[in-house]
Design a protein around this motif. Structure first.
Motif, PDB file in Angstrom:
ATOM      1  N   LYS A  51      26.704  33.452   8.772  1.00  0.00           N
ATOM      2  CA  LYS A  51      27.317  33.572   9.921  1.00  0.00           C
ATOM      3  C   LYS A  51      26.968  32.436  10.851  1.00  0.00           C
ATOM      4  CE  LYS A  51      27.351  38.688  10.384  1.00  0.00           C
ATOM      5  NZ  LYS A  51      26.795  39.798  11.390  1.00  0.00           N
ATOM      6  N   GLY A  52      26.175  31.721  10.048  1.00  0.00           N
ATOM      7  CA  GLY A  52      25.660  30.266  10.797  1.00  0.00           C
ATOM      8  C   GLY A  52      24.248  30.639  11.809  1.00  0.00           C
ATOM      9  N   GLY A  53      24.250  30.176  13.174  1.00  0.00           N
ATOM     10  CA  GLY A  53      23.581  30.509  13.792  1.00  0.00           C
ATOM     11  C   GLY A  53      22.379  29.183  13.876  1.00  0.00           C
ATOM     12  N   ARG A  54      21.266  29.204  14.721  1.00  0.00           N
ATOM     13  CA  ARG A  54      20.364  28.209  14.764  1.00  0.00           C
ATOM     14  C   ARG A  54      19.642  27.991  13.564  1.00  0.00           C
ATOM     15  NH1 ARG A  54      16.461  27.622  19.910  1.00  0.00           N
ATOM     16  NH2 ARG A  54      16.033  25.333  19.893  1.00  0.00           N
ATOM     17  N   PRO A  55      19.482  26.726  12.957  1.00  0.00           N
ATOM     18  CA  PRO A  55      18.794  26.637  11.658  1.00  0.00           C
ATOM     19  C   PRO A  55      17.353  26.847  11.971  1.00  0.00           C
ATOM     20  CG  PRO A  55      19.795  24.428  12.499  1.00  0.00           C
ATOM     21  CD  PRO A  55      20.297  25.550  13.303  1.00  0.00           C
ATOM     22  N   PRO A  56      16.560  27.489  11.272  1.00  0.00           N
ATOM     23  CA  PRO A  56      15.222  27.408  11.215  1.00  0.00           C
ATOM     24  C   PRO A  56      14.420  26.139  11.108  1.00  0.00           C
ATOM     25  CG  PRO A  56      15.743  28.195   9.258  1.00  0.00           C
ATOM     26  CD  PRO A  56      16.938  28.151   9.713  1.00  0.00           C
ATOM     27  N   MET A  57      13.284  25.954  11.538  1.00  0.00           N
ATOM     28  CA  MET A  57      12.448  24.765  11.550  1.00  0.00           C
ATOM     29  C   MET A  57      11.962  24.517  10.155  1.00  0.00           C
ATOM     30  SD  MET A  57      11.877  23.121  14.531  1.00  0.00           S
ATOM     31  CE  MET A  57      10.396  21.977  14.162  1.00  0.00           C
ATOM     32  N   PRO A  58      12.055  23.176   9.412  1.00  0.00           N
ATOM     33  CA  PRO A  58      11.630  23.178   8.140  1.00  0.00           C
ATOM     34  C   PRO A  58      10.053  23.864   8.094  1.00  0.00           C
ATOM     35  CG  PRO A  58      12.496  21.187   9.070  1.00  0.00           C
ATOM     36  CD  PRO A  58      12.325  22.147  10.267  1.00  0.00           C
ATOM     37  N   LEU A  59      10.127  24.394   6.804  1.00  0.00           N
ATOM     38  CA  LEU A  59       8.868  25.263   6.297  1.00  0.00           C
ATOM     39  C   LEU A  59       7.428  24.243   6.511  1.00  0.00           C
ATOM     40  CD1 LEU A  59       7.305  27.603   5.292  1.00  0.00           C
ATOM     41  CD2 LEU A  59       8.056  27.151   3.106  1.00  0.00           C
ATOM     42  N   GLU A  60       7.688  23.034   6.076  1.00  0.00           N
ATOM     43  CA  GLU A  60       6.702  22.234   5.943  1.00  0.00           C
ATOM     44  C   GLU A  60       5.783  22.064   7.429  1.00  0.00           C
ATOM     45  OE1 GLU A  60       4.729  18.463   3.856  1.00  0.00           O
ATOM     46  OE2 GLU A  60       6.931  18.890   3.715  1.00  0.00           O
ATOM     47  N   VAL A  61       7.059  21.586   8.385  1.00  0.00           N
ATOM     48  CA  VAL A  61       6.537  21.485   9.628  1.00  0.00           C
ATOM     49  C   VAL A  61       5.935  22.806  10.339  1.00  0.00           C
ATOM     50  CG1 VAL A  61       7.694  20.965  12.080  1.00  0.00           C
ATOM     51  CG2 VAL A  61       8.438  19.855  10.004  1.00  0.00           C
ATOM     52  N   MET A  62       6.587  23.985  10.054  1.00  0.00           N
ATOM     53  CA  MET A  62       6.009  25.246  10.512  1.00  0.00           C
ATOM     54  C   MET A  62       4.471  25.288   9.932  1.00  0.00           C
ATOM     55  SD  MET A  62       7.870  26.577  12.732  1.00  0.00           S
ATOM     56  CE  MET A  62       7.306  27.812  13.076  1.00  0.00           C
ATOM     57  N   LEU A  63       4.292  25.205   8.811  1.00  0.00           N
ATOM     58  CA  LEU A  63       2.972  25.147   8.073  1.00  0.00           C
ATOM     59  C   LEU A  63       1.828  24.312   8.702  1.00  0.00           C
ATOM     60  CD1 LEU A  63       3.527  26.096   4.427  1.00  0.00           C
ATOM     61  CD2 LEU A  63       2.838  27.579   6.284  1.00  0.00           C
ATOM     62  N   ARG A  64       2.265  23.053   8.761  1.00  0.00           N
ATOM     63  CA  ARG A  64       1.306  22.060   9.408  1.00  0.00           C
ATOM     64  C   ARG A  64       1.056  22.146  10.799  1.00  0.00           C
ATOM     65  NH1 ARG A  64       0.590  17.520   6.203  1.00  0.00           N
ATOM     66  NH2 ARG A  64       1.770  17.638   4.182  1.00  0.00           N
TER      67      ARG A  64
END
Length: 89
Positions: A51-64
């Motif tokens: 359905k699309g929607g807002r893409p999540p932040m990249p995983l590596e960025v979130m972990l860091r």
């Protein structure tokens, strides 16, 4: 005529001492197995649906962001402010 360095580049070129935070983060990068950790979490991390929607932040960025946020006991707004305020973070 030689190009004059920008302020951030000039500041880094003149810097002589590594701060404790920069040293800690360099050690962190050497110790944490980022590739293995990302591979372990990636299958469970949300992806863009049909359905699309807002893409999540990249995983590596979130972990860091998540690790230092927990180590320094920062709230979400404070972690965001610290990221904007400190190049080391």
């Amino acid at each position: 005529m030689p190009k004059q360095p920008a302020f951030p580049g000039l500041r880094d070129a003149m810097k002589k001492k590594v701060t404790r935070r920069e040293q800690f983060l360099a050690e962190l990068a050497a110790v944490v197995p980022w590739c293995r950790l990302l591979a372990l979490i990636a299958p469970h991390y949300p992806k863009v649906g049909p359905k699309g929607g807002r893409p999540p932040m990249p995983l590596e960025v979130m972990l860091r962001v998540y690790f230092p946020q927990n180590w320094y006991a920062l709230s979400d707004p404070m972690a965001e402010e610290t990221l904007y305020d400190s190049e080391a973070m």
